[in-house]
Write a protein that holds these residues in place. Sequence first.
Motif, PDB file in Angstrom:
ATOM      1  N   ARG A  43       3.836   3.903   7.355  1.00  0.00           N
ATOM      2  CA  ARG A  43       5.063   3.489   8.019  1.00  0.00           C
ATOM      3  C   ARG A  43       5.995   4.683   8.138  1.00  0.00           C
ATOM      4  O   ARG A  43       6.065   5.538   7.261  1.00  0.00           O
ATOM      5  CB  ARG A  43       5.738   2.354   7.255  1.00  0.00           C
ATOM      6  N   GLN A  66      10.996  -0.108   7.473  1.00  0.00           N
ATOM      7  CA  GLN A  66      10.247  -1.308   7.846  1.00  0.00           C
ATOM      8  C   GLN A  66       8.785  -1.164   7.436  1.00  0.00           C
ATOM      9  O   GLN A  66       8.154  -0.137   7.697  1.00  0.00           O
ATOM     10  CB  GLN A  66      10.320  -1.524   9.369  1.00  0.00           C
ATOM     11  N   SER A  67       8.239  -2.199   6.815  1.00  0.00           N
ATOM     12  CA  SER A  67       6.820  -2.195   6.473  1.00  0.00           C
ATOM     13  C   SER A  67       5.968  -2.137   7.739  1.00  0.00           C
ATOM     14  O   SER A  67       6.368  -2.622   8.794  1.00  0.00           O
ATOM     15  CB  SER A  67       6.453  -3.444   5.674  1.00  0.00           C
ATOM     16  N   LYS A 104       2.805  -3.347   9.936  1.00  0.00           N
ATOM     17  CA  LYS A 104       1.983  -4.547  10.095  1.00  0.00           C
ATOM     18  C   LYS A 104       0.773  -4.155  10.938  1.00  0.00           C
ATOM     19  O   LYS A 104       0.913  -3.676  12.058  1.00  0.00           O
ATOM     20  CB  LYS A 104       2.775  -5.677  10.755  1.00  0.00           C
ATOM     21  N   GLN A 124      -3.465  -9.745   9.946  1.00  0.00           N
ATOM     22  CA  GLN A 124      -2.222  -9.020   9.691  1.00  0.00           C
ATOM     23  C   GLN A 124      -2.147  -8.562   8.240  1.00  0.00           C
ATOM     24  O   GLN A 124      -2.229  -9.362   7.322  1.00  0.00           O
ATOM     25  CB  GLN A 124      -1.003  -9.876  10.019  1.00  0.00           C
ATOM     26  N   THR A 132       0.472  -6.465   5.876  1.00  0.00           N
ATOM     27  CA  THR A 132       1.807  -5.882   5.737  1.00  0.00           C
ATOM     28  C   THR A 132       1.772  -4.917   4.562  1.00  0.00           C
ATOM     29  O   THR A 132       1.420  -5.297   3.440  1.00  0.00           O
ATOM     30  CB  THR A 132       2.855  -6.981   5.482  1.00  0.00           C
ATOM     31  N   CYS A 133       2.124  -3.658   4.814  1.00  0.00           N
ATOM     32  CA  CYS A 133       1.897  -2.626   3.802  1.00  0.00           C
ATOM     33  C   CYS A 133       2.725  -1.383   4.106  1.00  0.00           C
ATOM     34  O   CYS A 133       3.362  -1.279   5.155  1.00  0.00           O
ATOM     35  CB  CYS A 133       0.416  -2.252   3.768  1.00  0.00           C
ATOM     36  N   ARG A 148       1.472  -8.168   1.876  1.00  0.00           N
ATOM     37  CA  ARG A 148       0.793  -9.405   2.263  1.00  0.00           C
ATOM     38  C   ARG A 148      -0.502  -9.046   2.999  1.00  0.00           C
ATOM     39  O   ARG A 148      -0.433  -8.281   3.970  1.00  0.00           O
ATOM     40  CB  ARG A 148       1.669 -10.267   3.197  1.00  0.00           C
ATOM     41  N   ARG A 190       8.332  -1.331  14.334  1.00  0.00           N
ATOM     42  CA  ARG A 190       7.814  -0.881  13.039  1.00  0.00           C
ATOM     43  C   ARG A 190       6.917   0.342  13.267  1.00  0.00           C
ATOM     44  O   ARG A 190       5.693   0.240  13.198  1.00  0.00           O
ATOM     45  CB  ARG A 190       7.025  -2.010  12.368  1.00  0.00           C
TER      46      ARG A 190
END
Length: 254
Positions: free
Chosen positions: A119, A123-124, A126, A139, A141-142, A181, A206
Amino acid sequence: MKIDIAFTASRRPEAQEALQRLTKRYGQSSEEAAEVIVALGGDGAMLDAMRRRFDDRKPVYGMNRGTVGFLMNDFAEDGLFERINKAAKATLVPLRMIATDIHGENFERLAINEVSLFRETAQSAKLRIQVDGQERMSQLTCDGIMVATPAGSTAYNLSAHGPILPIGANLLALTPVSAFRPRRWRGALLRHDAKVEFEIVEPTRRPVSAAADNQEVREVAKLTVVEDRSRPLTMLFDPGQALDERILREQFAF
């Protein structure tokens, strides 16, 4: 047996001092005329020297004048010709990164250790993940994710709690960085010939960067990672210090 050597060195004072002493003692050939490249410095210097070998495929022998030196042999001025003649070979297969940015421009780079996504803002990231054309995660999220080779599995991949891969295992490590997630996902082991594709969800909101080792591309919208067996590289290690032995030892280190 005498060998035509091209010495290269990082900017570290220790490496530059070693460069002067060794070239005075053993001579200095051009990289075009040399039989072997000797890299002085740390692992970064070794990777830089290796990246210049994708076309001529000349072997590289490293000596540690840096910090970590996992990819390097111990430094010694004496007996360099004998050490190189007795050295064990390790063949590395790089990864090819094909990145498409948000403007539709394509970038291709080769990586020895890993191809990674990170990133760019608070903001993470996706990401949508496909392996061999089949969606494996709709998806993730990281903070980021990487595809690591066996040679690179003991580098940033290990720091991100990825698995150590033996040389010759014909595997790649797919390792997330700070996965939010799904929170408990720790990554996957993939066949060496897998085609891994990442689609960045909301790439303008992002933003995500991609890197092949330290070669970065910003504002990436899509990334493909495949093995490139047409560009093998050769590293040289002193007997008993071969790369597969070092990786095995790393698995028992605490």
